[in-house]
Design an enzyme around this catalytic site. Structure first.
Site, PDB file in Angstrom:
ATOM      1  N   TYR A 183      35.729  42.794  38.986  1.00 26.52           N
ATOM      2  CA  TYR A 183      34.664  41.836  39.262  1.00 26.52           C
ATOM      3  C   TYR A 183      34.516  41.633  40.766  1.00 26.52           C
ATOM      4  O   TYR A 183      33.386  41.580  41.287  1.00 26.52           O
ATOM      5  CB  TYR A 183      34.985  40.514  38.570  1.00 26.52           C
ATOM      6  CG  TYR A 183      33.889  39.481  38.639  1.00 26.52           C
ATOM      7  CD1 TYR A 183      32.705  39.642  37.939  1.00 26.52           C
ATOM      8  CD2 TYR A 183      34.047  38.321  39.404  1.00 26.52           C
ATOM      9  CE1 TYR A 183      31.700  38.688  37.996  1.00 26.52           C
ATOM     10  CE2 TYR A 183      33.062  37.358  39.456  1.00 26.52           C
ATOM     11  CZ  TYR A 183      31.884  37.546  38.754  1.00 26.52           C
ATOM     12  OH  TYR A 183      30.879  36.601  38.819  1.00 26.52           O
ATOM     13  N   THR A 220      29.419  27.479  33.212  1.00 26.06           N
ATOM     14  CA  THR A 220      28.669  28.443  32.425  1.00 26.06           C
ATOM     15  C   THR A 220      29.576  29.061  31.373  1.00 26.06           C
ATOM     16  O   THR A 220      30.800  28.915  31.406  1.00 26.06           O
ATOM     17  CB  THR A 220      28.113  29.573  33.311  1.00 26.06           C
ATOM     18  OG1 THR A 220      29.227  30.277  33.890  1.00 26.06           O
ATOM     19  CG2 THR A 220      27.213  29.039  34.418  1.00 26.06           C
TER      20      THR A 220
END
Length: 260
Positions: free
Chosen positions: A164, A199
């Site tokens: 990531y 989120t």
């Protein structure tokens, strides 16, 4: 004339918050999402129902389009909706991304690596290839905007999330190069790097660390709380506006002080 935007990753999270802010500010928006799960991610992605419900909040201003950002032809078809429905394009926001990881780089699978880069980097490039020609079709003086969601992970190594990290670094490099290609055109390219934001992706990240609660991420931010998607969307939408003409080829750190 009302401005027009395309937003990917729009079914939920920061992407949906961007759509809502732009629509509330009078924009017309094409909201794009894959609305399906993909290999390499261990958590559910946004759904068709979420994307449809978002568009139904603004029936005159928002069009929902199901498209996979990994598929360049599908992205081109989605962007074409902006021209067909609203007459052109003024901004493109690449918010689609996924999280994968939870172990050292040398244990990361090809499937996870591909998910990170195909959605989070190739997806940004595909949107740029499709959207920039339309942005350049606007008459001079232009005020087109291309904004990509990077991450605080683009600027600081995160434990067991090297893939990531690498994907978000790539987004920043892509934006710097794109902005340079756009020099003198009136069209800008910028990135926004959020910190820990409330989120579904953050919930997935907490699971990688066996954390019982996402609130533990707040200790890394100077604001001492998690960010809300709308706070990050505020930065994105400002960059989409005509008043952000001096900002290009750089990153706005909407990270609550994570990288201070």
């Amino acid at each position: 004339m009302r401005r027009v935007a395309v937003v990917t990753g729009a079914a939920r999270g920061i992407g949906a918050a961007v759509v809502r802010r732009l629509a509330a500010d009078g924009w017309r928006v094409v909201a794009v999402d894959i609305c399906a799960d993909i290999p390499g991610t261990g958590y559910p992605l946004g759904t068709r129902e979420q994307l449809r419900a978002l568009a139904e909040e603004w029936p005159e201003s928002v069009r929902d389009v199901v498209a996979d950002v990994r598929d360049e032809a599908a992205v081109r078809r989605a962007v074409a909706v902006a021209e067909a429905e609203f007459g052109g394009l003024d901004a493109a926001v690449a918010a689609a991304a996924v999280m994968a990881g939870g172990w050292p780089l040398w244990e990361t699978s090809n499937e996870e690596w591909d998910a990170l880069f195909d959605v989070g980097v190739r997806g940004v490039a595909n949107l740029a290839r499709a959207a920039v020609p339309l942005l350049l079709q606007r008459p001079e003086p232009r005020s087109g905007r291309f904004v990509a969601l990077a991450s605080s992970a683009a600027h600081r190594g995160l434990y067991h999330l090297a893939g990531y990290n690498a994907a978000k670094h790539a987004v920043v490099g892509l934006i710097r190069g794109l902005a340079t290609d756009l020099r003198g055109t009136g069209v800008t390219a910028t990135a926004v790097s959020p910190g820990s934001t409330r989120t579904d992706m953050l919930t997935a990240t907490a699971a990688y660390y066996d954390l019982p609660d996402v609130e533990e991420f707040s200790q890394h931010q100077l604001v001492e709380r998690l960010l809300e998607p709308d706070e990050v969307a505020a930065a994105v939408c400002w960059l989409c506006g005509e008043g952000a003409s001096a900002v290009t080829g750089t990153v706005v750190h909407a990270d609550g002080g994570f990288t201070a």
